[in-house]
Design a protein around this motif. Structure first.
Motif, short mmCIF file in Angstrom:
data_model
loop_
_atom_site.label_atom_id
_atom_site.label_comp_id
_atom_site.label_asym_id
_atom_site.label_seq_id
_atom_site.Cartn_x
_atom_site.Cartn_y
_atom_site.Cartn_z
N SER A 1 -30.48 13.24 94.49
CA SER A 1 -31.08 11.84 93.79
C SER A 1 -32.18 11.41 94.74
O SER A 1 -32.13 11.44 95.95
N ILE A 2 -33.31 11.41 94.05
CA ILE A 2 -34.87 11.19 94.86
C ILE A 2 -35.31 9.76 94.35
O ILE A 2 -35.39 9.47 93.10
N MET A 3 -35.42 8.83 95.36
CA MET A 3 -36.35 7.59 94.84
C MET A 3 -37.66 7.60 95.51
O MET A 3 -38.05 8.16 96.37
N LEU A 4 -38.69 7.10 94.53
CA LEU A 4 -39.93 7.07 94.81
C LEU A 4 -40.07 5.55 95.71
O LEU A 4 -39.93 4.55 95.32
N GLY A 5 -40.54 5.82 96.89
CA GLY A 5 -41.15 4.37 97.65
C GLY A 5 -42.52 4.09 97.76
O GLY A 5 -43.23 4.97 98.09
N ASP A 6 -42.82 2.77 97.71
CA ASP A 6 -44.29 2.48 97.34
C ASP A 6 -44.49 2.22 99.09
O ASP A 6 -43.48 1.45 99.67
N GLY A 7 -45.55 2.33 99.35
CA GLY A 7 -45.99 1.94 100.89
C GLY A 7 -45.56 2.90 101.85
O GLY A 7 -45.81 2.49 103.02
N LEU A 8 -44.77 3.75 101.69
CA LEU A 8 -44.60 4.85 102.69
C LEU A 8 -45.42 5.45 103.00
O LEU A 8 -46.39 6.22 101.94
N PRO A 9 -45.67 5.94 104.39
CA PRO A 9 -46.86 6.80 104.64
C PRO A 9 -46.72 8.17 104.27
O PRO A 9 -45.60 8.68 104.17
N VAL A 10 -47.82 8.89 104.00
CA VAL A 10 -47.85 10.14 103.81
C VAL A 10 -48.10 11.05 104.99
O VAL A 10 -49.14 10.87 105.58
N LEU A 11 -47.01 11.91 105.32
CA LEU A 11 -47.14 12.60 106.67
C LEU A 11 -47.89 13.95 106.43
O LEU A 11 -47.20 14.65 105.36
N SER A 12 -48.89 14.24 106.84
CA SER A 12 -49.37 15.47 106.70
C SER A 12 -48.60 16.64 107.06
O SER A 12 -48.66 17.90 106.58
N GLU A 13 -47.75 16.52 108.17
CA GLU A 13 -46.98 17.71 108.54
C GLU A 13 -45.81 18.06 107.53
O GLU A 13 -45.45 19.13 107.74
N LEU A 14 -45.63 17.07 106.60
CA LEU A 14 -44.88 17.56 105.43
C LEU A 14 -45.33 18.37 104.38
O LEU A 14 -44.60 18.51 103.34
N LEU A 15 -46.69 18.31 104.42
CA LEU A 15 -47.39 19.10 103.24
C LEU A 15 -47.33 20.58 103.79
O LEU A 15 -47.46 21.17 104.73
N GLU A 16 -47.33 21.46 102.56
CA GLU A 16 -46.97 22.75 102.57
C GLU A 16 -48.19 23.46 103.10
O GLU A 16 -48.21 24.48 103.61
N PHE A 17 -49.45 22.76 102.48
CA PHE A 17 -50.84 23.43 102.77
C PHE A 17 -51.71 22.71 103.70
O PHE A 17 -52.80 23.08 103.69
#
Length: 815
Positions: free
Chosen positions: A663-679
């Motif tokens: 189960s995945i929830m979309l959260g507004d305002g959560l920061p996007v961490l570059s470390e979690l990016l695949e590229f």
């Protein structure tokens, strides 16, 4: 000294020739000395006893109990038989002294008494005494004499003696002549002392008054009662023939080698007659010739040559005494004695007789154990009769002689049936003749087995592999042992050794005859991957010998366990939700499905696939790591909550699977961490990845150190809680959602048994950390999920350096 006195007495009392006296005396002395030296049993008995007559009691004379003769299987041969029940020695056949010993002074026979268990030999000496069982017999029933009427008074005419096979007083002692006016009977003595009758003319003959005179002569022996024989004397009165043939000597002596060719001239006898014409023609012939000599020696009637006419054998008779008569044409005759000595030659091979032999000899027999009794003798005399005996060389046997002409074959070393199971001993007997003669006999001896060798396994250790879940009775392996012994000593029985743990020994069963091992229960690789069992091979000897081998049994895994999802926790009442920033770009790490498989190897390799999603093509999952990432950026039309069903399959031949709902929830305002990016920052990550690979390769080359460090690390970390970072705000998974039988040790399988599940579970990426605790529940997890997302995002930046250092360990764990 006794022997010399005996020779002297025989010479003067019996008036015998010196050669005959010496032979008979030494024969008697030898027998007496042999009796004294070896303790022979001597019995004296008259000839012509009835069959079954008792000679003596052997048991009494040997000082043995009567029953001992039967138990020791006593036996003798030829003239006698032994009654083992009473111990009496009995006559078994007719005994005729004259047939056995002819004219020998002493008739002494020697036989052997054999006792077995243990083997002994005794000599039985029988002295056969003479009885008056033969009457005197003249060579011819009628004696013819032609006398000239001018024969002077007192003229003596030798007559042929009557022959009586008996000896001593039983032989011919006197002669009587029927009543008449012209002749009287007187006795004359030969050179050897024997008496013979002579007809003496007492009154002148007158042919015109009486042409023929018929007289009766009786030969009477000295037996009691006396026996007699009669012959007629026919005397024809002729005209004057006043000279008789005269031999050159009264006794002729000659010698001839035995086995001489037929026709060999022994000697030539010569007599002369002063008469002329028919009265001077001399004819030679033997007065009395026995049946045996009749075909052996002949005389030429005209020349007087004595020749060999048959086979002359020293062993039958060493000398022959013959009466030769020379008669002229007028009937006048004279007599002489011919003594022929037979010269012994080496014409008889030694005789080898096996009196008793053991066909089998135990290989543990001590040196000196008797195997056979051998009698060796030679019919020749002198040096030709001396025999030496030998056996094969380089054998553990030897010959021992304690009694003349008898040899005991005894063991003389260690016997080993496994080295040599049998021997063919060659017994060689050689006499001292010239040239020497040799006899050979082979004695086969089998070595009987004893249990002196334990069984020997073909391998001291066996390795067996068996798949788990096989039915009871499945063949596992076959062990084989060999025993070099024979018979029952080599018959091998197999059994599970008593040294094996009782619980382990119940895992397998073994065929006691063939050594085939079968399962006695079903095996579970997840419970046990290896155990060891001992097998004993025992032979059938008494006492039995045994040996042991080891069987290492390895349980091989089958794909019998389906994958189990550890995260997200699957519960019928609640499924944990994962938060993702609504602004997350493509390739952003959302969460990770963590699953384990209790199998090992290929059966534990897991694959992840999305089989159902709220909106397709929004999320993707890594096939091997289970990481769920975004495939695109979110748009306004996307639902705020997404449900994904992930299929987890293993790599077994017949794969098993499990499903996980995320189960995945979309959260507004959560920061996007570059470390979690695949590229993200691909160039920098490429440099860092190179560094990490170098570190990983170095770690692999130092595997031994790494393993020690790993073990030490797990020892320190096995507590109630296990952390991989110092941050306390990581998401917590209750142990109720993680079965206690699962634990990851980074071995061949995903999981192995342990008492409790308290070890670290990797997500396969440094971007997500989890810890398990026993004091959390579903509500706590639900309440802390939002805070967890925020804290995690803030902490990841700070812990990046620490996480990068662990990537090497994760890579090794993956491979």
């Amino acid at each position: 000294m006794f022997c010399f006195i005996l020779v002297f007495w025989l010479k003067h009392s019996h008036k015998m020739e010196l050669n005959t006296i010496t032979f008979q005396a030494w024969n008697i002395c030898f027998l007496l000395l042999l009796h004294v030296a070896h303790g022979d049993m001597s019995y004296s008995l008259p000839e012509e006893l009835k069959r079954g007559s008792i000679i003596g009691n052997i048991a009494k004379d040997l000082g043995m109990e009567t029953g001992a003769l039967s138990s020791r299987r006593a036996r003798t041969s030829q003239l006698c038989e032994l009654d083992t029940a009473s111990g009496n020695l009995l006559i078994s056949q007719r005994i005729d002294r004259e047939e056995l010993c002819a004219q020998a002074t002493a008739c002494i026979l020697q036989y052997q008494l054999l006792l077995e268990q243990p083997l002994q030999a005794f000599s039985i000496v029988l002295d056969i005494t003479d009885i008056n069982d033969n009457s005197p017999v003249f060579p011819t029933g009628e004696i013819k004499l032609d006398l000239v009427e001018s024969t002077v008074l007192g003229r003596r005419f030798p007559l042929e003696s009557a022959h009586d096979p008996d000896l001593g007083t039983n032989s011919v002692r006197e002669y009587t002549l029927s009543q008449n006016d012209n002749f009287a009977l007187e006795m004359g003595n030969q050179m050897n002392g024997n008496a013979y009758p002579e007809l003496v003319l007492k009154k002148a003959l007158d042919r015109e008054a009486q042409v023929e005179h018929v007289l009766k002569i009786n030969g009477i022996d000295g037996g009691n009662p006396a026996r007699s024989g009669t012959a007629s004397i026919l005397i024809r009165v002729l005209d004057a023939n006043d000279n008789v043939p005269v031999f050159s000597q009264r006794v002729f002596k000659a010698s001839v080698p035995e086995n001489s060719a037929i026709g060999t001239v022994i000697t030539t006898l010569q007599a002369t007659d002063l008469d002329e014409g028919v009265y001077g023609e001399i004819t030679y012939f033997f007065s009395h010739l026995s049946d045996k000599l009749g075909g052996v020696i002949e005389i030429d009637p005209l020349s007087g040559e004595v020749r060999v006419s048959g086979v002359i054998d020293y062993e039958e008779a060493s000398s022959h005494e013959l009466d030769v008569q020379a008669k002229d044409g007028g009937g006048q005759a004279s007599h002489c004695k011919l003594i022929i000595d037979v010269i012994d030659v080496n014409d008889n091979k030694p005789v080898i007789e096996i009196k008793s032999a053991s066909s089998n000899v135990a290989e543990d027999s001590k040196p000196g154990t008797m195997v056979a009794l051998i009698n060796i003798y030679d019919m020749d005399t002198g040096s030709s009769g001396r025999v030496t005996c030998t056996i094969s060389k380089n054998v553990p046997f030897k010959l021992v002689s304690e009694v003349k002409n008898y040899y005991m074959l005894v063991t003389d070393g260690i016997l080993d049936r496994e080295v040599q199971p049998e021997y063919n001993l060659t017994v060689t007997a050689t006499d001292a003749g010239s040239p020497p003669l040799t006899s050979v006999k082979v004695i086969p001896i089998a070595i009987s087995d004893i249990n002196d060798n334990p069984p020997t396994f073909m391998q001291s250790e066996y390795n067996a592999n068996i798949l788990e879940n096989q039915p009871v009775g499945t063949f596992v392996i076959k062990v084989k042992a060999e025993d070099v012994d024979d018979g029952s000593n080599a018959k091998i029985q197999y059994q599970i050794s008593k040294d094996t743990n009782s619980e382990v020994s119940s895992f397998l069963s073994i065929n006691s005859d063939t050594g085939e091992v079968f399962t006695s229960r079903m095996f579970d690789y997840e419970q046990s991957v290896y155990f060891q069992i001992k097998v004993t091979a025992r032979d059938g000897g008494g006492p039995s010998l045994s040996t042991t081998c080891i069987i290492n049994v390895f349980i091989k895994d089958q794909n019998d366990n389906a994958p189990v999802v550890l995260y997200p926790v699957q519960s019928s009442g609640y499924i944990a939700e994962d938060m993702v920033p609504a602004e997350a770009p493509r390739g952003y790490l959302v969460t990770k499905v963590v699953a384990v498989d209790a199998d090992s190897g290929h059966n534990a390799w897991l694959s992840y696939r999305i089989i159902k999603a709220t909106r397709p093509n929004v999320f993707m999952i890594d096939l091997h790591t289970g990481e769920i990432r975004t495939t695109r950026t979110f748009i306004e039309d996307d639902e705020p909550k997404h449900t994904i069903v992930v299929l987890v399959t293993d790599n077994g031949l017949e794969s098993l699977s499990a499903t996980a709902t995320v189960s995945i929830m979309l959260g507004d305002g959560l920061p996007v961490l570059s470390e979690l990016l695949e590229f993200a920052d691909e160039s920098q990550e490429s440099d860092n990845l190179t560094l990490y690979l170098i570190i990983a390769l170095s770690t692999v080359s130092s595997m031994f150190i790494l393993l020690i460090s790993g073990v030490f690390y797990f020892k320190l970390c096995r507590r109630g809680y296990v952390y991989r970072s110092t941050t306390a705000s990581l998401p917590v998974f209750p142990t109720t959602y993680c079965p206690s039988s699962f634990a990851d040790f980074s071995r061949c399988g995903t999981l192995l048994n342990d008492e409790r599940y308290d070890s670290f579970m990797t997500t396969g990426s440094w971007r997500g950390d989890f810890r398990f605790a026993s004091n959390t529940d579903t509500d706590t997890l639900k309440k802390r999920s939002a805070a967890y997302q925020k804290n995690t995002l803030r902490r990841l930046s700070a812990d990046r350096a620490t996480s990068l250092k662990l990537i090497g360990v994760d890579i090794l764990t993956y491979y």
